[in-house]
Design a protein around this motif. Structure first.
Motif: not given
Length: 258
Positions: A196-197, A204-205, A209-210, A225-231
């Motif tokens: 997951m990490e 995130i990388r 870049e975007t 928030n993104l980490r909470h969503f995917f975990t």
């Protein structure tokens, strides 16, 4: 009488497993579907008290869906007293309030007591009454304990096989080790924290870049928030590989447009 094809190879027949006792059943089909319900829950001893249309009845085998061996071995008795004479403890299903002073248990509680009695080498039985009116007071006088199902009080209408199935299901659960919750992953597996990490670093990388995370003040909160969503759930390794591909493809498309 035996089943048309011999029926399913059900069992084993535990010497101290509860006996299902149908008191004055009216329809052969209901006896057959009762046998089907019993087999689903691992109950294989059936006794029938004074069946209205006699016994055996071919229609019962047709309705049993392969639980033929239960019907083949069913015992028939003239009275409840005869049917319970060799048993140590008797439970009686009681769908309506009665003027009887006896312990009353739920199906789950009764199943637990039946299992304990079985391990102690006691023979037990569960009485089920006729389809139309259920057990009468004389029938219940033979029981040590009454069983009532906590169902919708505005609609408590079960057919005979349904009533038996509830008890059979609760009996089965007393030794069933199926976890209450599991994730079906088929040929993949739940992603490890390392996997997951690795995906989060990839995501995130590319977001950096975007310039999606260009607001330095808000960036830590957005990443969390993104980490909470995917975990939040149990993401599988296969799903992460798909997400890696999505992120890579989006990045590639962006670079090609530049």
């Amino acid at each position: 009488m035996t089943g048309r094809d011999g029926g399913a190879d059900i069992g084993p027949l535990g010497d101290f497993d509860p006996v299902v006792i149908l008191v004055r059943p009216q329809l052969a089909e209901n006896i057959g579907t009762t046998a089907r319900a019993m087999a689903n829950g691992g109950l294989f001893h059936l006794r029938i008290v004074a069946p209205r249309d006699g016994w055996p009845q071919e229609r019962a085998w047709y309705a049993s869906s392969g639980a033929d061996r239960i019907l083949d071995a069913a015992q028939v008795f003239e009275t409840v007293d005869d049917a319970v004479a060799d048993l140590h403890r008797i439970f009686a299903t009681c769908p309506r309030p009665r003027h009887v002073v006896k312990p009353v248990m739920t199906a789950r509680g009764a199943a637990a007591e039946l299992r304990v009695a079985s391990t102690r080498g006691l023979r037990t039985g569960i009485l089920f009454g006729p389809e139309r009116a259920g057990l009468d007071n004389e029938d219940m006088a033979r029981a040590d304990t009454l069983v009532r199902y906590p169902l919708n009080p505005k609609f408590m209408s079960l057919n005979l096989a349904q009533a038996v199935l509830i008890m059979a299901y609760e009996w089965f659960l007393t030794e069933d080790m199926t976890p209450p919750r599991e994730l079906m992953t088929n040929e993949t597996h739940v992603a490890t924290k390392g996997e997951m990490e690795n995906f989060m670093s990839h995501l995130i990388r590319d977001l950096d870049e975007t310039n999606f995370l260009r607001n330095e003040q808000k960036r830590p909160g957005m990443v969390r928030n993104l980490r909470h969503f995917f975990t939040r759930g149990e993401v599988t390794e296969q799903e992460l590989r798909t997400l890696h591909g999505v992120v890579s493809e989006l990045s590639s498309a962006r670079r090609n447009r530049s």
